[in-house]
Design a protein around this motif. Structure first.
Motif, PDB file in Angstrom:
ATOM      1  N   TYR A  12      -6.645   0.883  11.704  1.00  0.00           N
ATOM      2  CA  TYR A  12      -7.350   1.113  10.444  1.00  0.00           C
ATOM      3  C   TYR A  12      -6.755   2.270   9.642  1.00  0.00           C
ATOM      4  O   TYR A  12      -6.598   2.168   8.417  1.00  0.00           O
ATOM      5  CB  TYR A  12      -8.838   1.372  10.698  1.00  0.00           C
ATOM      6  N   THR A  50      -4.005   1.328   7.455  1.00  0.00           N
ATOM      7  CA  THR A  50      -4.361   0.608   6.232  1.00  0.00           C
ATOM      8  C   THR A  50      -4.755   1.561   5.115  1.00  0.00           C
ATOM      9  O   THR A  50      -4.628   1.220   3.931  1.00  0.00           O
ATOM     10  CB  THR A  50      -5.518  -0.373   6.479  1.00  0.00           C
ATOM     11  N   LEU A  82      -1.379   2.668   3.680  1.00  0.00           N
ATOM     12  CA  LEU A  82      -0.535   1.539   3.295  1.00  0.00           C
ATOM     13  C   LEU A  82      -1.183   0.656   2.235  1.00  0.00           C
ATOM     14  O   LEU A  82      -0.483   0.010   1.439  1.00  0.00           O
ATOM     15  CB  LEU A  82      -0.196   0.683   4.512  1.00  0.00           C
ATOM     16  N   VAL A  83      -2.518   0.607   2.213  1.00  0.00           N
ATOM     17  CA  VAL A  83      -3.222  -0.269   1.278  1.00  0.00           C
ATOM     18  C   VAL A  83      -4.129   0.537   0.354  1.00  0.00           C
ATOM     19  O   VAL A  83      -3.951   0.555  -0.865  1.00  0.00           O
ATOM     20  CB  VAL A  83      -4.040  -1.334   2.034  1.00  0.00           C
ATOM     21  N   SER A 109     -10.588   2.623   2.113  1.00  0.00           N
ATOM     22  CA  SER A 109     -11.855   1.901   2.150  1.00  0.00           C
ATOM     23  C   SER A 109     -12.927   2.655   2.931  1.00  0.00           C
ATOM     24  O   SER A 109     -14.044   2.142   3.096  1.00  0.00           O
ATOM     25  CB  SER A 109     -11.645   0.514   2.783  1.00  0.00           C
ATOM     26  N   ALA A 162      -1.554   5.587  -0.894  1.00  0.00           N
ATOM     27  CA  ALA A 162      -1.596   4.125  -0.942  1.00  0.00           C
ATOM     28  C   ALA A 162      -1.374   3.580  -2.357  1.00  0.00           C
ATOM     29  O   ALA A 162      -1.586   4.285  -3.348  1.00  0.00           O
ATOM     30  CB  ALA A 162      -2.935   3.635  -0.406  1.00  0.00           C
TER      31      ALA A 162
END
Length: 450
Positions: free
Chosen positions: A122, A125, A128-129, A132, A226
Motif C-alpha cells: 500500500y 501506491t 506511485l499513484v 488515498s 505521486a
C-alpha cells in the motif's frame, strides 16, 4: 522486526534474492564490477543529471512541465464512508487475527497484512499513484465518530511530535520481533490506537492527524511525489510525478524539514542495520561497554543527527554559492521536498521484492485467516531482480535532482544563481546515492543483540 522477517523470508523461501526485505538489499554477490566503481558510477549518474538539467533546460520548459495538469471530478462522500468502514473492519481484523490466528509469521494474516499488504504494497501506491490514506485511515474514521474536547495545541510543537513518533516507530520495528510475533504486533496496534484516539479526542482529529500523527504526515508527503493529487478546490488532478514537490508550502518550518530528513534517514537506517559493517560496529561498541539496549536508539539518533546536520550545512553553503539574501532556513525549507523522491526510491528498493515474493502467502492467509495453509506458497525471485533495487534508487535520485532544479529556478531570479544554489545539495544527493547503493550491494547480516 521487518528486517528479521524479510531475512527469514530470503533464507528459507527465496534464497539470496530476498536476503533482507527490510533493508536495501540486492542479491548477494550479484555485482560483477568492483564496489568502488559501482558507487562512483551511481554518484556520477546523479552528478551528470544535474549538469544535463542545468545546460538543456530553461524557465519556460520547467514551467511547461510543472504547469501541466488534467483535472477530474471530486470524490463522492458515500465512497469515503464505505472505505472508512472497510478500513475500520480491517483494523479490528488485524488485532483479532494477531491474537487468535496461527503463531507462525508466514501463516498469520495479521503479520502478512501489515508488512506485505500495507507497509510494502500500500505505501508504494501512495507515492506511485496518489495518497488515498485520508479516505482509508481507520483511526481518523473512529476519531471523527467520537466527540472531541478541542483543546488548544501548542503551536510551538509544530511537527516535532511526528518526528519523534516516526523515529520511535522505526526503533521499535528494528529492536522488537514485530514481524515475527503476531501477538506482539496486535498489542502494538492496540497501544498505537489508544494513543492516537486519545490525542484526537484531546485536540481534535484535524489537528492530531494534521500535526502529530507520523503515519498521516508520512503519507501526505509521499503523496506529493505521486502523479495524482488534489488541488485547492478538492478535485483530483493528474500531473507529472514529483511536480507537487515545488510547492513552497509543503515544508514551511524547521520542524517539517526535520520530518522530511527523518523519512530519508529511517529508511536508510533500516537497511544499514542489516549490513556486516553495522554488525561489526555493534559488536565492537558493546564489547567496549555500551549496553546493548542503548546501542540501537543511540545509532538511530546519531545517524539522524548526521543526516540533518549535513542537510543544514548544505543549506548554509547554498546561501554562499548563490550569493543571496535568503536565509539558510528559507533555502532549507524550499529544497527539503526534493529529498522525498529519494526516500520513495529507497522504499521501493526495500520492499518490492518482499511484496512480490510473499504475495501468494498473503492472499492464502486472507482467504482463511484462522486456518491458513500449512505450507504457504512464495514466488522465487529471478537473479536479475536485485538490479531493480539499484534502478529504483537511481530513479529516485534523478527525480530529486530535477525537483531541486525546478525549485531553484522558482526561488532565484538569475539562471546562474539558480544553478549555483544547487551545488551543495547535489553534493549531498551524490553522497546519499553512494550510501544507499553501498547498502544495496552489501551482503546481508542479521542485526546483533535484537
Amino acid at each position: 522486526m521487518a528486517g528479521g522477517f524479510a531475512l527469514l523470508a530470503g533464507t528459507q523461501f527465496v534464497g539470496t534474492a530476498l536476503a533482507h526485505g527490510g533493508g536495501l538489499r540486492a542479491a548477494a554477490g550479484s555485482l560483477s564490477v568492483p564496489t568502488w566503481l559501482f558507487l562512483l558510477t551511481g554518484g556520477g549518474v546523479v552528478g551528470a543529471s544535474f549538469l544535463l538539467a542545468s545546460f538543456v533546460t530553461d524557465r519556460a520548459f520547467i514551467r511547461a512541465v510543472h504547469g501541466w495538469r488534467r483535472v477530474a471530478g471530486g470524490r463522492p462522500d458515500g465512497a469515503v464512508t464505505v472505505t472508512r468502514l472497510v478500513s475500520v473492519a480491517g483494523l479490528v481484523g488485524v488485532v483479532a487475527v494477531g491474537f487468535l490466528g496461527p503463531e507462525s509469521m508466514f501463516r498469520n494474516a495479521a503479520i502478512l497484512f501489515v508488512w506485505v499488504g500495507w507497509w510494502a504494497g500500500y505505501v508504494a501506491t501512495v507515492y506511485l499513484v496518489g495518497n488515498s490514506w485520508p479516505a482509508l485511515n481507520p483511526w481518523r474514521a473512529i476519531a471523527e465518530w467520537m466527540p472531541s474536547l478541542d483543546r488548544d495545541y501548542l503551536d510551538g510543537l509544530g511537527a516535532w511530535p511526528s518526528v519523534v513518533g516516526l523515529l520511535a516507530l522505526v526503533w521499535l520495528e528494528v529492536v522488537s520481533p514485530l514481524a515475527d510475533d503476531p501477538r506482539l504486533l496486535s498489542w502494538v496496534v492496540v497501544g498505537y490506537s489508544t494513543v492516537t484516539l486519545a490525542g484526537a479526542l484531546l485536540v481534535g482529529p484535524d489537528r492530531w492527524f494534521g500535526s502529530v500523527d507520523p503515519v498521516a504526515r508520512l503519507f501526505r508527503y509521499y503523496g506529493s511525489v505521486a502523479p495524482i493529487g488534489r488541488n485547492e478546490e478538492g478535485s483530483l488532478e493528474l500531473r507529472a510525478p514529483g511536480m507537487a514537490l515545488t510547492d513552497a508550502r509543503l515544508a514551511d518550518g524547521r520542524d517539517e524539514v526535520a520530518f522530511v530528513v527523518a523519512i530519508l534517514w529511517v529508511t536508510t537506517y533500516d537497511g544499514f542495520v542489516g549490513t556486516p559493517l553495522w554488525s561489526d560496529i555493534a559488536r565492537g561498541t558493546v564489547g567496549l561497554g555500551l549496553p546493548a539496549a542503548v546501542l540501537y536508539p543511540a545509532g538511530l539518533l546519531a545517524g539522524y543527527a548526521l543526516f540533518l546536520g549535513v542537510y543544514w550545512l548544505a543549506a548554509r553553503y547554498s546561501r554562499r554559492t548563490a550569493e543571496t539574501y535568503l536565509t539558510p532556513d528559507a533555502i532549507a525549507r524550499r529544497f527539503a521536498p526534493s529529498l522525498l523522491p529519494i526516500a520513495a526510491g529507497y522504499h521501493l528498493a526495500h520492499f518490492l521484492g518482499l511484496f512480490v515474493s510473499l504475495s501468494p502467502a498473503f492472499l492464502s492467509a486472507l482467504s482463511n485467516p484462522l486456518n491458513p495453509p500449512i505450507n504457504p506458497s512464495v514466488v522465487v525471485l529471478p537473479s536479475w531482480f536485485g538490479g531493480l533495487a539499484v534502478a529504483f534508487v537511481l530513479l529516485g535520485h534523478l527525480l530529486a535532482v530535477w525537483v531541486a532544479h525546478a525549485s531553484a529556478y522558482e526561488v532565484f531570479p538569475g539562471r546562474l544563481q539558480a544553478v549555483r544554489s544547487q551545488y551543495p545539495f547535489v553534493v549531498v544527493m551524490v553522497l546519499y546515492t553512494m550510501t544507499s547503493l553501498w547498502i544495496v550491494s552489501a551482503p546481508s547480516a542479521e542485526p546483533p543483540f535484537v
